[in-house]
Design a protein around this motif. Structure first.
Motif, PDB file in Angstrom:
ATOM      1  N   TRP A   1       0.835  -1.203   0.000  1.00 50.27           N
ATOM      2  CA  TRP A   1       0.000   0.000   0.000  1.00 50.27           C
ATOM      3  C   TRP A   1       0.867   1.248   0.000  1.00 50.27           C
ATOM      4  O   TRP A   1       0.606   2.221  -0.710  1.00 50.27           O
ATOM      5  N   ALA A   2       1.956   1.231   0.793  1.00 51.49           N
ATOM      6  CA  ALA A   2       2.863   2.378   0.845  1.00 51.49           C
ATOM      7  C   ALA A   2       3.512   2.633  -0.515  1.00 51.49           C
ATOM      8  O   ALA A   2       3.653   3.790  -0.944  1.00 51.49           O
ATOM      9  N   LEU A   3       3.911   1.569  -1.204  1.00 54.70           N
ATOM     10  CA  LEU A   3       4.503   1.727  -2.535  1.00 54.70           C
ATOM     11  C   LEU A   3       3.511   2.366  -3.503  1.00 54.70           C
ATOM     12  O   LEU A   3       3.873   3.235  -4.313  1.00 54.70           O
ATOM     13  N   TRP A   4       2.249   1.940  -3.413  1.00 50.82           N
ATOM     14  CA  TRP A   4       1.216   2.510  -4.274  1.00 50.82           C
ATOM     15  C   TRP A   4       1.019   3.994  -3.982  1.00 50.82           C
ATOM     16  O   TRP A   4       0.972   4.823  -4.891  1.00 50.82           O
ATOM     17  N   LEU A   5       0.907   4.348  -2.719  1.00 51.10           N
ATOM     18  CA  LEU A   5       0.694   5.748  -2.347  1.00 51.10           C
ATOM     19  C   LEU A   5       1.915   6.600  -2.679  1.00 51.10           C
ATOM     20  O   LEU A   5       1.783   7.767  -3.072  1.00 51.10           O
ATOM     21  N   HIS A   6       3.107   6.028  -2.522  1.00 47.79           N
ATOM     22  CA  HIS A   6       4.336   6.763  -2.856  1.00 47.79           C
ATOM     23  C   HIS A   6       4.368   7.088  -4.345  1.00 47.79           C
ATOM     24  O   HIS A   6       4.770   8.185  -4.744  1.00 47.79           O
ATOM     25  N   ALA A   7       3.949   6.146  -5.176  1.00 50.39           N
ATOM     26  CA  ALA A   7       3.909   6.386  -6.617  1.00 50.39           C
ATOM     27  C   ALA A   7       2.948   7.520  -6.942  1.00 50.39           C
ATOM     28  O   ALA A   7       3.226   8.365  -7.812  1.00 50.39           O
ATOM     29  N   LEU A   8       1.807   7.568  -6.249  1.00 47.18           N
ATOM     30  CA  LEU A   8       0.864   8.668  -6.461  1.00 47.18           C
ATOM     31  C   LEU A   8       1.478   9.996  -6.033  1.00 47.18           C
ATOM     32  O   LEU A   8       1.314  11.019  -6.706  1.00 47.18           O
ATOM     33  N   ASN A   9       2.186   9.996  -4.904  1.00 45.22           N
ATOM     34  CA  ASN A   9       2.841  11.218  -4.433  1.00 45.22           C
ATOM     35  C   ASN A   9       3.853  11.720  -5.451  1.00 45.22           C
ATOM     36  O   ASN A   9       3.949  12.922  -5.724  1.00 45.22           O
ATOM     37  N   GLN A  10       4.631  10.796  -6.000  1.00 45.32           N
ATOM     38  CA  GLN A  10       5.656  11.168  -6.967  1.00 45.32           C
ATOM     39  C   GLN A  10       5.037  11.736  -8.239  1.00 45.32           C
ATOM     40  O   GLN A  10       5.615  12.595  -8.893  1.00 45.32           O
ATOM     41  N   ALA A  11       3.860  11.243  -8.574  1.00 44.35           N
ATOM     42  CA  ALA A  11       3.250  11.620  -9.844  1.00 44.35           C
ATOM     43  C   ALA A  11       2.608  12.999  -9.821  1.00 44.35           C
ATOM     44  O   ALA A  11       2.702  13.746 -10.796  1.00 44.35           O
ATOM     45  N   ASP A  12       1.936  13.350  -8.712  1.00 46.94           N
ATOM     46  CA  ASP A  12       1.121  14.566  -8.799  1.00 46.94           C
ATOM     47  C   ASP A  12       1.149  15.440  -7.549  1.00 46.94           C
ATOM     48  O   ASP A  12       0.352  16.353  -7.447  1.00 46.94           O
ATOM     49  N   GLN A  13       2.040  15.170  -6.619  1.00 50.28           N
ATOM     50  CA  GLN A  13       2.070  15.990  -5.413  1.00 50.28           C
ATOM     51  C   GLN A  13       3.405  16.722  -5.301  1.00 50.28           C
ATOM     52  O   GLN A  13       4.468  16.125  -5.466  1.00 50.28           O
ATOM     53  N   PRO A  14       3.370  18.027  -5.034  1.00 44.29           N
ATOM     54  CA  PRO A  14       4.628  18.751  -4.816  1.00 44.29           C
ATOM     55  C   PRO A  14       5.254  18.336  -3.492  1.00 44.29           C
ATOM     56  O   PRO A  14       4.565  17.788  -2.630  1.00 44.29           O
ATOM     57  N   PRO A  15       6.556  18.550  -3.323  1.00 42.86           N
ATOM     58  CA  PRO A  15       7.200  18.208  -2.040  1.00 42.86           C
ATOM     59  C   PRO A  15       6.506  18.912  -0.877  1.00 42.86           C
ATOM     60  O   PRO A  15       6.126  20.082  -0.978  1.00 42.86           O
TER      61      PRO A  15
END
Length: 297
Positions: free
Chosen positions: A189-203
């Motif tokens: 689940w963390a890997l999935w959410l991390h991929a979403l963060n990388q794709a469309d969320q600013p730092p």
């Protein structure tokens, strides 16, 4: 000390976000750690799996000598959902006991305090890892029916309470815990959410100058969901495993995702100016004590 592991086996298992949610927040945070943060985190946790370390505060809060930590897991907004939601720090965070907002600020300071022994700093790091999950759980920011603990509902045919639905049952069903072991389900689940963060969320930018203000803002964000969804309609006695579950999943994902991203940035900021060499030097000088080992249970 010898009886403590046995005692832990009989403690209540109701955890904020459940063990799965807390593990996921910790794993998600670790995916954004700098190499320096990873080294220091491993040092203070004695190599313990970070998701296991994040469960420590729930494991010990029912032990009498740790009873003073129970109020740190929540902030009881005395608002009026679903008509009006909102947190007032002077009203809702008791000075005598503290709350999750003050606990995040306090333990953030303690992790970076080089006047404290390493075992206390490691223990405070475990509290920080855990409380980031708590402050992003909507019913850990609400006083109504003891945060939903006294609100009887059904989930997939099983009698339960609203708090447990939001802590555990929605997340477990969504993340497929029935098909994987807990740590693997959390990691995936963390890997999935991390991929979403990388794709469309600013730092994530962290307001480390005022941790209490930051934590209060996050608690208010979670609390807003109490009015907009959690208690938006009367769900007493209803089975929440269908339409209600489907509507709750995006909220769960949003809050777990933000908790992990923010925690990663937070721990990076704490360790930015701390030297591993200095911690290693302190370790050489420390005298082992029984309290040092409680945190690793």
């Amino acid at each position: 000390m010898l009886l403590l592991p046995l005692l832990l086996a009989f403690l209540p298992q109701t955890l904020a976000w459940g063990a799965l949610g807390h593990r996921t927040v910790a794993y998600l945070a670790s995916l954004s750690f700098t190499p320096h943060t990873t080294r220091l985190t491993n040092f203070l946790l004695h190599g313990q799996d970070i998701s296991e370390a994040a469960l420590f505060p729930d494991k010990i809060r029912y032990i009498p000598s740790f009873a003073y930590t129970r109020a740190w897991h929540y902030i009881d907004a005395a608002d009026s959902p679903p008509h009006q939601c909102g947190i007032n720090i002077t009203r809702d965070c008791a000075v005598e006991t503290g709350c999750v907002v003050s606990a995040i600020a306090n333990h953030t300071e303690r992790v970076g305090n080089d006047s404290l022994p390493l075992w206390q700093r490691g223990q405070s790091l475990r509290f920080v890892l855990h409380f980031f999950g708590d402050v992003h759980q909507p019913l850990h920011t609400e006083a109504e029916d003891r945060g939903g603990n006294e609100y009887a509902v059904v989930f997939d045919g099983r009698a339960t309470n609203l708090h447990s639905v939001w802590d555990t049952l929605i997340a477990n069903k969504h993340a497929g815990l029935g098909h994987d072991d807990e740590e693997l389900a959390a990691w995936n689940w963390a890997l999935w959410l991390h991929a979403l963060n990388q794709a469309d969320q600013p730092p994530e930018r962290v307001c480390m100058r005022d941790p209490a203000k930051c934590a209060l803002g996050w608690a208010g964000e979670a609390n807003a969901y109490v009015c907009s969804y959690v208690l938006a309609h009367d769900v007493h006695g209803r089975d929440l495993g269908g339409e209600y579950y489907e509507g709750a999943v995006p909220i769960i994902e949003d809050m777990v995702r933000k908790a992990g991203r923010r925690l990663g940035a937070w721990v990076n900021a704490i360790f930015e100016d701390i030297s591993l060499a200095n911690l290693e030097a302190m370790k050489v000088l420390e005298t082992p004590s029984p309290e040092m080992f409680v945190q690793e249970l």
